[in-house]
Scaffold this active site. Structure first.
Site, PDB file in Angstrom:
ATOM      1  N   TYR A 155      25.186   5.962  -6.219  1.00  0.00           N
ATOM      2  CA  TYR A 155      25.558   7.194  -7.138  1.00  0.00           C
ATOM      3  C   TYR A 155      25.149   8.141  -6.356  1.00  0.00           C
ATOM      4  CZ  TYR A 155      24.653  10.476 -10.846  1.00  0.00           C
ATOM      5  OH  TYR A 155      24.628  11.485 -11.421  1.00  0.00           O
TER       6      TYR A 155
ATOM      7  N   LYS B 129      27.883  11.311  -5.276  1.00  0.00           N
ATOM      8  CA  LYS B 129      27.554  12.806  -5.665  1.00  0.00           C
ATOM      9  C   LYS B 129      27.672  13.576  -4.274  1.00  0.00           C
ATOM     10  CE  LYS B 129      27.698  12.189  -9.968  1.00  0.00           C
ATOM     11  NZ  LYS B 129      28.882  12.580 -10.918  1.00  0.00           N
TER      12      LYS B 129
END
Length: 252
Positions: free
Chosen positions: A159, A163
């Site tokens: 994750y 990002k």
């Protein structure tokens, strides 16, 4: 100020709940017609219907950001209704259940799926809508990253990496689309109280609250104003920027 987005048509992915729903609601209250996209077809339609009952302008469509054919079909559907697109918020992402393991134990298939949805999906949706954003004469793209990519959150590597890629992609997109007067910016929220963060250990929640200059929990409405600003004419000379909105947990 009210009606900062009057007569604009804004597309929001991940709009059935959480940040995406909050962005859609805020944009609609600022006068925009919101096009709400989500893989949860019934949920996103119900939320669009609720906005319409308030006298606001909203439509919905299903989209699977892991599928290029689904992205194409969703864009074709919304363009068939109305080919105006003034702004896009790339909020759709896989966040639930992607943390808790360190880099040595991370599952390769999960890594690939996070990248496919969070990064590739945002790129493909942007790519599909660029011709219409160009036609608007002053298109806006707002990518939603995360401050995890700024401080290197542990046990959340896929994750966090996805990002970080969103932040980097924002800068390249801004360079490439500037000649078409399209502004591309990024928001990096902190840990926000939404459905997708319900699984996050309390220790991490406490770490955020205690580490912020503003010592409190973060809610979706804390981010809405920044998104509206970046979609509005007020930010017509702002592009390629990443704006952390996290109460001062990370300074940019």
């Amino acid at each position: 100020m009210n009606n900062l987005l009057s007569d604009k048509r804004i597309v929001i992915s991940g709009a059935a709940r959480g940040l995406g729903l909050s962005f859609a609601t805020a944009c609609a209250h600022q006068g925009a017609e919101v096009v709400m996209l989500d893989i949860l077809e019934d949920d996103v339609k119900a939320q669009a219907d609720l906005l319409k009952k308030q006298g606001l302008k909203a439509v919905s469509a299903q989209i699977d950001l892991a599928s290029s054919s689904s992205i194409t079909a969703s864009v074709e559907k919304l363009i068939a209704q109305n080919n105006q697109v003034d702004g896009l918020i790339n909020c759709g992402a896989l966040a639930t259940g992607v943390g808790g393991k360190n880099m040595m134990d991370y599952d390769e298939d999960l890594w690939d799926r996070v990248m496919q949805i969070n990064v590739k999906g945002s790129w493909l949706l942007s790519k599909a809508l660029v011709p219409y954003l160009k036609a608007s004469g002053s298109g806006k793209i707002v990518n939603i990253a995360s401050d995890t990519a700024l401080w290197g959150a542990p046990n959340l590597m896929a994750y966090t990496a996805s990002k970080g890629a969103i932040i980097a992609m924002t800068r390249s997109m801004a360079r490439e689309l500037g000649e078409s007067n399209i502004c591309v910016n990024c928001i990096a929220p902190g840990l926000t109280i939404v459905e997708a963060t319900a699984y996050v250990p309390q220790q991490r929640h406490d770490q955020y609250v205690q580490g912020r200059a503003l010592n409190r929990k973060q809610y979706p409405e804390d981010i809405d104003g920044t998104a509206v600003y970046l979609l509005s004419d007020l930010s017509s000379f702002v592009t390629g920027q990443n704006i952390p909105v996290n109460g001062g947990f990370v300074f940019n």
